[in-house]
Write an enzyme that holds these catalytic residues in place. Structure first.
Site, PDB file in Angstrom:
ATOM      1  N   SER A 143      -2.590  33.773  11.716  1.00 37.62           N
ATOM      2  CA  SER A 143      -3.337  33.004  12.582  1.00 37.62           C
ATOM      3  C   SER A 143      -4.746  32.497  11.848  1.00 37.62           C
ATOM      4  O   SER A 143      -5.226  33.154  11.266  1.00 37.62           O
ATOM      5  CB  SER A 143      -3.785  33.610  13.903  1.00 37.62           C
ATOM      6  OG  SER A 143      -4.531  32.911  14.723  1.00 37.62           O
ATOM      7  N   TYR A 157      -6.363  41.441  17.765  1.00 39.81           N
ATOM      8  CA  TYR A 157      -5.616  40.208  17.346  1.00 39.81           C
ATOM      9  C   TYR A 157      -5.838  39.745  16.195  1.00 39.81           C
ATOM     10  O   TYR A 157      -5.177  39.677  15.212  1.00 39.81           O
ATOM     11  CB  TYR A 157      -5.515  39.237  18.253  1.00 39.81           C
ATOM     12  CG  TYR A 157      -4.660  38.064  17.977  1.00 39.81           C
ATOM     13  CD1 TYR A 157      -3.190  37.941  18.425  1.00 39.81           C
ATOM     14  CD2 TYR A 157      -5.159  36.876  17.301  1.00 39.81           C
ATOM     15  CE1 TYR A 157      -2.456  36.999  18.091  1.00 39.81           C
ATOM     16  CE2 TYR A 157      -4.102  35.903  17.068  1.00 39.81           C
ATOM     17  CZ  TYR A 157      -2.852  35.790  17.375  1.00 39.81           C
ATOM     18  OH  TYR A 157      -2.013  34.982  17.109  1.00 39.81           O
TER      19      TYR A 157
HETATM   20  N1  LIG Z   1       0.357  29.778  19.802  1.00 35.02           N
HETATM   21  C1  LIG Z   1      -0.744  29.847  19.229  1.00 35.02           C
HETATM   22  O1  LIG Z   1      -1.831  29.013  19.297  1.00 35.02           O
HETATM   23  C2  LIG Z   1      -0.766  30.342  17.881  1.00 35.02           C
HETATM   24  C3  LIG Z   1      -1.787  30.354  17.073  1.00 35.02           C
HETATM   25  C4  LIG Z   1      -1.690  31.037  15.817  1.00 35.02           C
HETATM   26  C5  LIG Z   1      -0.788  31.969  15.536  1.00 35.02           C
HETATM   27  N2  LIG Z   1       0.197  32.184  16.270  1.00 35.02           N
HETATM   28  C6  LIG Z   1       1.290  33.214  16.118  1.00 35.02           C
HETATM   29  O2  LIG Z   1       2.471  32.708  15.946  1.00 35.02           O
HETATM   30  C7  LIG Z   1       3.485  33.505  16.247  1.00 35.02           C
HETATM   31  C8  LIG Z   1       4.550  32.998  17.306  1.00 35.02           C
HETATM   32  O3  LIG Z   1       3.796  32.664  18.495  1.00 35.02           O
HETATM   33  P1  LIG Z   1       4.058  31.185  19.437  1.00 35.02           P
HETATM   34  O4  LIG Z   1       3.015  30.553  19.488  1.00 35.02           O
HETATM   35  O5  LIG Z   1       5.411  30.735  19.022  1.00 35.02           O
HETATM   36  O6  LIG Z   1       4.267  32.067  20.892  1.00 35.02           O
HETATM   37  P2  LIG Z   1       5.786  32.347  21.680  1.00 35.02           P
HETATM   38  O7  LIG Z   1       6.264  30.987  22.036  1.00 35.02           O
HETATM   39  O8  LIG Z   1       5.289  33.164  22.821  1.00 35.02           O
HETATM   40  O9  LIG Z   1       6.529  33.144  20.707  1.00 35.02           O
HETATM   41  C9  LIG Z   1       6.544  34.488  20.560  1.00 35.02           C
HETATM   42  C10 LIG Z   1       7.929  35.073  19.965  1.00 35.02           C
HETATM   43  O10 LIG Z   1       7.750  36.282  19.675  1.00 35.02           O
HETATM   44  C11 LIG Z   1       8.728  36.879  20.091  1.00 35.02           C
HETATM   45  N3  LIG Z   1       8.341  38.434  20.192  1.00 35.02           N
HETATM   46  C12 LIG Z   1       7.155  38.807  21.106  1.00 35.02           C
HETATM   47  N4  LIG Z   1       7.243  40.174  21.258  1.00 35.02           N
HETATM   48  C13 LIG Z   1       8.258  40.504  20.909  1.00 35.02           C
HETATM   49  C14 LIG Z   1       8.843  41.874  20.721  1.00 35.02           C
HETATM   50  N5  LIG Z   1       8.469  42.982  21.328  1.00 35.02           N
HETATM   51  N6  LIG Z   1      10.092  42.055  19.782  1.00 35.02           N
HETATM   52  C15 LIG Z   1      10.579  40.973  19.329  1.00 35.02           C
HETATM   53  N7  LIG Z   1      10.323  39.624  19.496  1.00 35.02           N
HETATM   54  C16 LIG Z   1       9.178  39.475  20.326  1.00 35.02           C
HETATM   55  C17 LIG Z   1       9.279  36.241  21.277  1.00 35.02           C
HETATM   56  O11 LIG Z   1      10.511  36.476  21.839  1.00 35.02           O
HETATM   57  P3  LIG Z   1      11.141  37.256  23.038  1.00 35.02           P
HETATM   58  O12 LIG Z   1       9.981  37.181  24.122  1.00 35.02           O
HETATM   59  O13 LIG Z   1      12.300  36.848  23.359  1.00 35.02           O
HETATM   60  O14 LIG Z   1      11.121  38.812  22.360  1.00 35.02           O
HETATM   61  C18 LIG Z   1       9.102  34.688  20.986  1.00 35.02           C
HETATM   62  O15 LIG Z   1      10.096  34.357  20.264  1.00 35.02           O
HETATM   63  C19 LIG Z   1       2.775  34.560  16.802  1.00 35.02           C
HETATM   64  O16 LIG Z   1       2.855  35.687  15.759  1.00 35.02           O
HETATM   65  C20 LIG Z   1       1.433  34.200  17.287  1.00 35.02           C
HETATM   66  O17 LIG Z   1       0.597  35.258  17.022  1.00 35.02           O
HETATM   67  C21 LIG Z   1       0.285  31.440  17.450  1.00 35.02           C
END
Ligand SMILES: NC(=O)c1ccc[n+]([C@@H]2O[C@H](COP(=O)([O-])OP(=O)(O)OC[C@H]3O[C@@H](n4cnc5c(N)ncnc54)[C@H](OP(=O)(O)O)[C@@H]3O)[C@@H](O)[C@H]2O)c1
Length: 268
Positions: A143, A157
């Site tokens: 991130s 985080y």
């Molecule tokens: N969105 C932002 O602003 C942002 C910014 C910087 C970095 N990120 C990072 O990007 C990555 C993806 O996030 P996103 O933004 O795409 O959010 P998202 O749409 O909520 O996707 C998160 C994914 O992680 C999976 N996940 C969560 N807990 C899990 C568990 N216990 N076991 C297995 N899978 C799990 C979820 O799948 P299930 O719920 O089906 O398990 C989902 O597929 C994350 O690492 C996040 O920290 C996001």
């Protein structure tokens, strides 16, 4: 793709049931790379697999990475299906809102398991295959928060994401001899389900121009990894912000973060 495996080696994408992970899977499919997609929600994974199968073979495997044995179980399930991994995208993740003492220890322990321990273990278990592939790839989704001073709230985080930066740098150095590229992707605010899961969306005050598109973030990350770039920051505004802030005196950087984090994502 490497010829040592009976079937073409695949890209394994964690957290592929939504957001950036689903888009990383779509990007690999667009490039003709067969896939293994994993997350907890199997119905979502199967829908994605159905969408992408006209392009590439896709296996969906459900796993909860908060369970301590999950990484080992996932690697066993992959082997049992006779599949091999050439690219690993460690993307699954979420945030725990609030200040550190406000949440119980099992909540923090599960968070560290998903964000740190599972990533380290999955990478360790798959590294022999990634090295054997000759063109192995590791894409760790961290991130932009990993590159800034930590904010007030969601206490673990930024530390967990900072771990990914250093972990990726070490992996890139250690595995260059085997043709493995390791990249840490550091997106800023990205449209996905992330802020619904943390329950912070209603309180977010992010300027519209700072929101990134998940598909663009994924494309940028996969491309950076193919090119062998270690640090990948999608979006020119975030790259400019990183360049402008990285040499600030630490006290000033902390003070700026303290002011802006409350403006952008106020605590209760
Ligand atoms: N969105 C932002 O602003 C942002 C910014 C910087 C970095 N990120 C990072 O990007 C990555 C993806 O996030 P996103 O933004 O795409 O959010 P998202 O749409 O909520 O996707 C998160 C994914 O992680 C999976 N996940 C969560 N807990 C899990 C568990 N216990 N076991 C297995 N899978 C799990 C979820 O799948 P299930 O719920 O089906 O398990 C989902 O597929 C994350 O690492 C996040 O920290 C996001």
């Amino acid at each position: 793709m490497h010829a040592a495996h009976p079937t073409p080696a695949r890209a394994l994408v964690t957290g592929a049931s939504s957001g950036i992970g689903a888009e990383i899977a779509r990007e690999y499919a667009r490039r003709g790379v067969p896939l293994i997609v994993t997350a907890r929600r199997l119905d979502r994974l199967q829908a994605l697999a159905g969408e992408l199968r006209p392009r590439v073979p896709v296996e969906a495997i459900a796993a909860d990475l908060a369970a301590p044995g999950a990484a080992a179980g996932l690697v066993e399930a992959i082997a049992a299906r006779g599949l091999a991994v050439r690219a690993l995208a460690n993307n699954a993740g979420y945030g725990v809102p609030g200040r550190y003492p406000e949440r119980d220890w099992p909540t923090h322990a599960a968070f560290l398991q998903v964000m740190v321990a599972a990533v380290a273990e999955l990478t360790w278990r798959l590294l022999p295959q990634l090295r054997a592939a000759g063109d192995g790839r590791i894409l760790n989704v961290a991130s932009f928060a990993a590159l800034m001073p930590a904010a007030d709230g969601q206490t673990l985080y930024a530390p967990a994401k900072s771990f990914l930066v250093k972990f990726t740098e070490a992996l890139a150095l250690e595995n260059a001899d085997a043709g493995v590229h390791a990249t840490v992707l550091c997106p800023g605010f990205t449209r996905s389900e992330f802020h619904d899961v943390t329950g912070t969306r209603a309180r977010m005050r992010v300027p519209p121009r700072m929101w990134l598109d998940a598909a663009e973030v994924a494309r940028y990350g996969v491309e950076a990894c193919e090119r062998g770039r270690v640090l990948a920051i999608p979006g020119w505004r975030y790259r400019a912000l990183y360049a402008a802030t990285r040499h600030l005196p630490h006290r000033l950087a902390l003070a700026l973060m303290a002011r802006n984090s409350q403006r952008i994502r106020p605590l209760d």
